[in-house]
Scaffold this motif. Structure first.
Motif, PDB file in Angstrom:
ATOM      1  N   VAL A  61       0.879  -1.130   0.008  1.00 61.24           N
ATOM      2  CA  VAL A  61       0.030   0.103   0.015  1.00 61.24           C
ATOM      3  C   VAL A  61       0.936   1.085  -0.096  1.00 61.24           C
ATOM      4  O   VAL A  61       0.755   2.071  -0.905  1.00 61.24           O
ATOM      5  CB  VAL A  61      -0.833  -0.127   1.311  1.00 61.24           C
ATOM      6  CG1 VAL A  61      -1.935   1.297   1.545  1.00 61.24           C
ATOM      7  CG2 VAL A  61      -1.754  -1.010   1.197  1.00 61.24           C
ATOM      8  N   SER A  62       1.837   1.345   0.992  1.00 61.48           N
ATOM      9  CA  SER A  62       2.794   2.604   1.105  1.00 61.48           C
ATOM     10  C   SER A  62       3.428   2.777  -0.529  1.00 61.48           C
ATOM     11  O   SER A  62       3.805   3.707  -0.892  1.00 61.48           O
ATOM     12  CB  SER A  62       3.696   2.516   2.203  1.00 61.48           C
ATOM     13  OG  SER A  62       4.369   1.333   1.975  1.00 61.48           O
ATOM     14  N   THR A  63       3.838   1.496  -1.036  1.00 53.86           N
ATOM     15  CA  THR A  63       4.572   1.832  -2.402  1.00 53.86           C
ATOM     16  C   THR A  63       3.872   2.408  -3.244  1.00 53.86           C
ATOM     17  O   THR A  63       4.133   3.247  -4.107  1.00 53.86           O
ATOM     18  CB  THR A  63       5.198   0.356  -2.578  1.00 53.86           C
ATOM     19  OG1 THR A  63       6.240  -0.142  -1.671  1.00 53.86           O
ATOM     20  CG2 THR A  63       5.842   0.323  -3.945  1.00 53.86           C
ATOM     21  N   ILE A  64       2.778   1.747  -3.500  1.00 54.13           N
ATOM     22  CA  ILE A  64       1.888   2.368  -4.438  1.00 54.13           C
ATOM     23  C   ILE A  64       1.574   3.675  -4.185  1.00 54.13           C
ATOM     24  O   ILE A  64       1.176   4.544  -5.104  1.00 54.13           O
ATOM     25  CB  ILE A  64       0.349   1.566  -4.506  1.00 54.13           C
ATOM     26  CG1 ILE A  64       0.869  -0.027  -4.856  1.00 54.13           C
ATOM     27  CG2 ILE A  64      -0.728   2.178  -5.414  1.00 54.13           C
ATOM     28  CD1 ILE A  64      -0.305  -1.013  -4.804  1.00 54.13           C
ATOM     29  N   ALA A  65       1.089   4.118  -2.999  1.00 54.84           N
ATOM     30  CA  ALA A  65       0.700   5.431  -2.665  1.00 54.84           C
ATOM     31  C   ALA A  65       2.040   6.233  -2.851  1.00 54.84           C
ATOM     32  O   ALA A  65       1.955   7.565  -3.429  1.00 54.84           O
ATOM     33  CB  ALA A  65       0.282   5.435  -1.088  1.00 54.84           C
ATOM     34  N   ALA A  66       3.142   5.901  -2.778  1.00 53.47           N
ATOM     35  CA  ALA A  66       4.308   6.842  -2.681  1.00 53.47           C
ATOM     36  C   ALA A  66       4.587   7.045  -4.365  1.00 53.47           C
ATOM     37  O   ALA A  66       4.947   7.931  -4.622  1.00 53.47           O
ATOM     38  CB  ALA A  66       5.580   6.052  -2.230  1.00 53.47           C
ATOM     39  N   LEU A  67       4.407   6.159  -5.149  1.00 56.71           N
ATOM     40  CA  LEU A  67       4.430   6.314  -6.487  1.00 56.71           C
ATOM     41  C   LEU A  67       3.361   7.303  -7.179  1.00 56.71           C
ATOM     42  O   LEU A  67       3.689   7.928  -7.931  1.00 56.71           O
ATOM     43  CB  LEU A  67       4.220   4.839  -7.307  1.00 56.71           C
ATOM     44  CG  LEU A  67       5.430   3.777  -7.131  1.00 56.71           C
ATOM     45  CD1 LEU A  67       5.239   2.541  -7.458  1.00 56.71           C
ATOM     46  CD2 LEU A  67       6.541   4.375  -7.695  1.00 56.71           C
ATOM     47  N   ALA A  68       2.051   7.323  -6.406  1.00 56.09           N
ATOM     48  CA  ALA A  68       1.294   8.213  -7.108  1.00 56.09           C
ATOM     49  C   ALA A  68       1.635   9.525  -6.468  1.00 56.09           C
ATOM     50  O   ALA A  68       1.376  10.704  -7.059  1.00 56.09           O
ATOM     51  CB  ALA A  68      -0.074   7.772  -6.558  1.00 56.09           C
ATOM     52  N   ALA A  69       2.392   9.502  -5.342  1.00 55.61           N
ATOM     53  CA  ALA A  69       2.552  10.954  -4.750  1.00 55.61           C
ATOM     54  C   ALA A  69       3.369  11.807  -5.466  1.00 55.61           C
ATOM     55  O   ALA A  69       3.398  13.021  -5.737  1.00 55.61           O
ATOM     56  CB  ALA A  69       3.151  11.011  -3.169  1.00 55.61           C
TER      57      ALA A  69
ATOM     58  N   THR B  23      -6.050   2.181  -4.062  1.00 56.75           N
ATOM     59  CA  THR B  23      -4.711   1.619  -3.341  1.00 56.75           C
ATOM     60  C   THR B  23      -4.736   0.314  -3.063  1.00 56.75           C
ATOM     61  O   THR B  23      -3.966  -0.624  -3.243  1.00 56.75           O
ATOM     62  CB  THR B  23      -4.128   2.811  -2.701  1.00 56.75           C
ATOM     63  OG1 THR B  23      -4.247   4.090  -3.236  1.00 56.75           O
ATOM     64  CG2 THR B  23      -2.499   2.425  -2.321  1.00 56.75           C
ATOM     65  N   ALA B  24      -5.700  -0.018  -2.152  1.00 54.66           N
ATOM     66  CA  ALA B  24      -5.835  -1.174  -1.464  1.00 54.66           C
ATOM     67  C   ALA B  24      -6.055  -2.164  -2.355  1.00 54.66           C
ATOM     68  O   ALA B  24      -5.467  -3.300  -2.298  1.00 54.66           O
ATOM     69  CB  ALA B  24      -7.211  -1.145  -0.399  1.00 54.66           C
ATOM     70  N   LEU B  25      -6.906  -1.916  -3.693  1.00 57.48           N
ATOM     71  CA  LEU B  25      -7.335  -3.224  -4.435  1.00 57.48           C
ATOM     72  C   LEU B  25      -6.259  -3.101  -5.197  1.00 57.48           C
ATOM     73  O   LEU B  25      -6.039  -4.551  -5.395  1.00 57.48           O
ATOM     74  CB  LEU B  25      -8.442  -2.444  -5.373  1.00 57.48           C
ATOM     75  CG  LEU B  25      -9.875  -2.498  -4.403  1.00 57.48           C
ATOM     76  CD1 LEU B  25     -10.915  -1.677  -5.273  1.00 57.48           C
ATOM     77  CD2 LEU B  25     -10.192  -3.808  -4.404  1.00 57.48           C
TER      78      LEU B  25
ATOM     79  N   ASP C 179      -6.720  -6.856   4.713  1.00 58.80           N
ATOM     80  CA  ASP C 179      -5.150  -6.286   5.128  1.00 58.80           C
ATOM     81  C   ASP C 179      -5.045  -5.197   4.440  1.00 58.80           C
ATOM     82  O   ASP C 179      -4.632  -4.105   5.102  1.00 58.80           O
ATOM     83  CB  ASP C 179      -4.270  -7.336   4.891  1.00 58.80           C
ATOM     84  CG  ASP C 179      -4.392  -8.666   5.542  1.00 58.80           C
ATOM     85  OD1 ASP C 179      -5.286  -8.813   6.582  1.00 58.80           O
ATOM     86  OD2 ASP C 179      -3.605  -9.513   5.368  1.00 58.80           O
ATOM     87  N   GLN C 180      -5.145  -5.117   3.108  1.00 62.36           N
ATOM     88  CA  GLN C 180      -4.771  -4.043   2.272  1.00 62.36           C
ATOM     89  C   GLN C 180      -5.894  -2.846   2.762  1.00 62.36           C
ATOM     90  O   GLN C 180      -5.387  -1.768   2.934  1.00 62.36           O
ATOM     91  CB  GLN C 180      -4.964  -4.246   0.842  1.00 62.36           C
ATOM     92  CG  GLN C 180      -3.624  -5.208   0.430  1.00 62.36           C
ATOM     93  CD  GLN C 180      -3.924  -6.595   0.812  1.00 62.36           C
ATOM     94  OE1 GLN C 180      -5.127  -7.045   1.121  1.00 62.36           O
ATOM     95  NE2 GLN C 180      -2.986  -7.573   0.540  1.00 62.36           N
ATOM     96  N   TYR C 181      -6.978  -3.176   2.724  1.00 63.37           N
ATOM     97  CA  TYR C 181      -8.154  -2.141   3.218  1.00 63.37           C
ATOM     98  C   TYR C 181      -7.597  -1.510   4.411  1.00 63.37           C
ATOM     99  O   TYR C 181      -7.650  -0.201   4.708  1.00 63.37           O
ATOM    100  CB  TYR C 181      -9.355  -2.623   3.044  1.00 63.37           C
ATOM    101  CG  TYR C 181     -10.535  -1.631   2.895  1.00 63.37           C
ATOM    102  CD1 TYR C 181     -11.152  -1.286   1.997  1.00 63.37           C
ATOM    103  CD2 TYR C 181     -10.741  -1.084   4.202  1.00 63.37           C
ATOM    104  CE1 TYR C 181     -11.949  -0.477   1.773  1.00 63.37           C
ATOM    105  CE2 TYR C 181     -11.724  -0.002   4.305  1.00 63.37           C
ATOM    106  CZ  TYR C 181     -12.444   0.246   2.924  1.00 63.37           C
ATOM    107  OH  TYR C 181     -13.514   1.281   2.812  1.00 63.37           O
ATOM    108  N   ALA C 182      -7.466  -2.366   5.443  1.00 59.02           N
ATOM    109  CA  ALA C 182      -7.167  -1.694   6.897  1.00 59.02           C
ATOM    110  C   ALA C 182      -5.864  -0.841   6.797  1.00 59.02           C
ATOM    111  O   ALA C 182      -5.603   0.120   7.311  1.00 59.02           O
ATOM    112  CB  ALA C 182      -6.989  -2.864   7.900  1.00 59.02           C
ATOM    113  N   SER C 183      -4.715  -1.343   6.113  1.00 63.07           N
ATOM    114  CA  SER C 183      -3.714  -0.700   5.825  1.00 63.07           C
ATOM    115  C   SER C 183      -3.822   0.492   5.207  1.00 63.07           C
ATOM    116  O   SER C 183      -3.246   1.710   5.659  1.00 63.07           O
ATOM    117  CB  SER C 183      -2.521  -1.389   4.985  1.00 63.07           C
ATOM    118  OG  SER C 183      -1.485  -0.913   4.889  1.00 63.07           O
ATOM    119  N   ALA C 184      -4.750   0.757   4.255  1.00 66.07           N
ATOM    120  CA  ALA C 184      -4.585   2.085   3.609  1.00 66.07           C
ATOM    121  C   ALA C 184      -5.858   2.943   4.121  1.00 66.07           C
ATOM    122  O   ALA C 184      -5.751   4.117   4.292  1.00 66.07           O
ATOM    123  CB  ALA C 184      -5.177   1.776   2.178  1.00 66.07           C
TER     124      ALA C 184
END
Ligand code: GLA
Length: 374
Positions: A121-129, A140-142, A160-165
């Motif tokens: 999740v953090s990697t995908i969000a960072a690439l978008a940022a 992002t979670a999906l 897991d991904q939903y909670a993480s995001a």
């Protein structure tokens, strides 16, 4: 030492604990997780190349991923989650620019607290940022779930991904895994606290056993879909289950019984939490563990030893394994004033029985994705 000034963004995503609702997310059930302050942090800056350069605060390794060859890194020991995450974003039409990423993970690996989801999740969000995009936590979670399934090979649900995001500080999340509707419920345990303890069992083929359970529930759904008129196993009521149980082979019948009853326990847990009835909530945790032990068979002697040591302490309202199982952590609801005594007691008993130490974590319930410009 992290030199934050060298990077453009700091992006985090959380590990998670699941209070109750285990092994039912991929059956369309409602689950009750919360995001943790144990998290993965990505420091990122664009580097003007076609490479994603990865480094870690906790590892000496350095890994370079070429942005047009992202499908070829599945075998990497470190960096495969990041490669899979970048690939899923790319496949979904997201831009992937060359960048340097420093990864700092405080979610212990193999703990059942979803370090992999936090990384994805953090990697995908960072690439978008770094593309200047506004982060959409659910999307992002999906994508992160897709990375876990298609790249890491674990046919997981969305919890897991939903909670993480999408986690929220001091709140548990009642997530309907069929519709992705989510309500946030204040995690107020009054004079009790949540205590997380890792049984420290060495990792062993968790992925294949997980996929096997999932295949068993899928096979049950195929048998019951038309007869019971359901589209997912979580739709099966206890009464319907009793009527059609004889159509299922022993093992599969036990798995389905767990799913159906665990879905009920989630409903009751929500009510107990809202009423502040900690004793009832604790009993549900204990029942959930028993069901995961005998019906779903995902605990193992280490988690069983940890949960029963916890359950035998007078200040403990209830305890169960959390996450995928076969190792990893338990959560226990314990009178805050007795927490230190509880930890000592459980760890002493565990070590005596199993022969090595368990470890307790101090974690708060925290937010999901955070993005800061540095
Ligand atoms: C793992 C999976 C989740 C969920 C849990 C069990 O953590 O990633 O999707 O199935 O196991 O509840």
């Amino acid at each position: 030492m992290i030199n934050e000034k060298d990077y453009e963004y700091r992006v985090t995503a959380a590990g998670r604990v699941n209070i109750i609702g285990e092994h039912i997310d991929y059956c369309g059930g409602k689950v009750f997780p919360a995001a943790l302050s144990l998290k993965n942090t990505v420091y990122i800056r664009p580097n003007g190349t076609n490479k994603i350069n990865l480094s870690w605060t906790t590892l000496p390794d350095k890994v370079s991923l070429e942005t047009d060859k992202l499908e070829s890194y599945k075998g990497l020991k470190y960096g495969n989650y990041q490669a899979g995450s970048a690939l899923m974003r790319q496949r979904a039409g997201g831009k992937i620019s060359g960048c340097d990423m420093l990864q700092d993970c405080t979610v212990p690996f193999g703990s059942g607290l979803s370090s992999s989801a936090a990384i994805e999740v953090s990697t995908i969000a960072a690439l978008a940022a770094i593309e200047g995009e506004k982060i959409d936590p659910v999307k992002t979670a999906l994508l992160a779930q897709q990375a876990e399934r298609e790249y890491a090979g674990v046919n997981c649900g969305i919890m897991d991904q939903y909670a993480s995001a999408c986690g929220k500080k001091n709140h548990a999340m009642l997530l309907d895994c069929k519709t992705l509707e989510c309500s946030y419920i204040p995690l107020d345990l009054g004079e009790y606290s949540l205590i997380i303890i890792n049984c420290n069992k060495p990792h062993n083929l968790v992925e294949s056993k997980y996929n096997e359970r999932r295949a068993e529930t899928d096979s049950a759904l195929e048998i019951l879909r038309d007869i019971a008129g359901i589209t997912c196993l979580a739709d099966l009521s206890v009464k319907q289950f009793e009527r059609c149980a004889s159509m299922l082979h022993n093992k599969v019948r036990y798995r389905v019984k767990h799913v159906v009853e665990e879905c009920e326990r989630v409903k009751l847990a929500r009510e107990a939490m809202e009423k502040g009835d900690i004793a009832a909530l604790g009993d549900l945790l204990n029942e959930s563990h028993t069901s995961l032990r005998y019906l779903y068979e995902v605990t193992g002697k280490e988690l069983d030893a940890l949960a029963s040591a916890a359950q035998s302490h007078p200040a403990c309202a209830g305890s169960r394994m959390t996450g995928g199982g076969f190792g990893g952590c338990t959560i226990s609801i314990v009178k805050t004033e007795a927490a230190e005594d509880f930890k000592k007691y459980v760890c002493r008993r565990y070590e005596k029985e199993i022969g090595y130490k368990a470890v307790c974590y101090d974690a708060e319930i925290a937010d999901g994705i955070t993005v800061e410009k540095l």
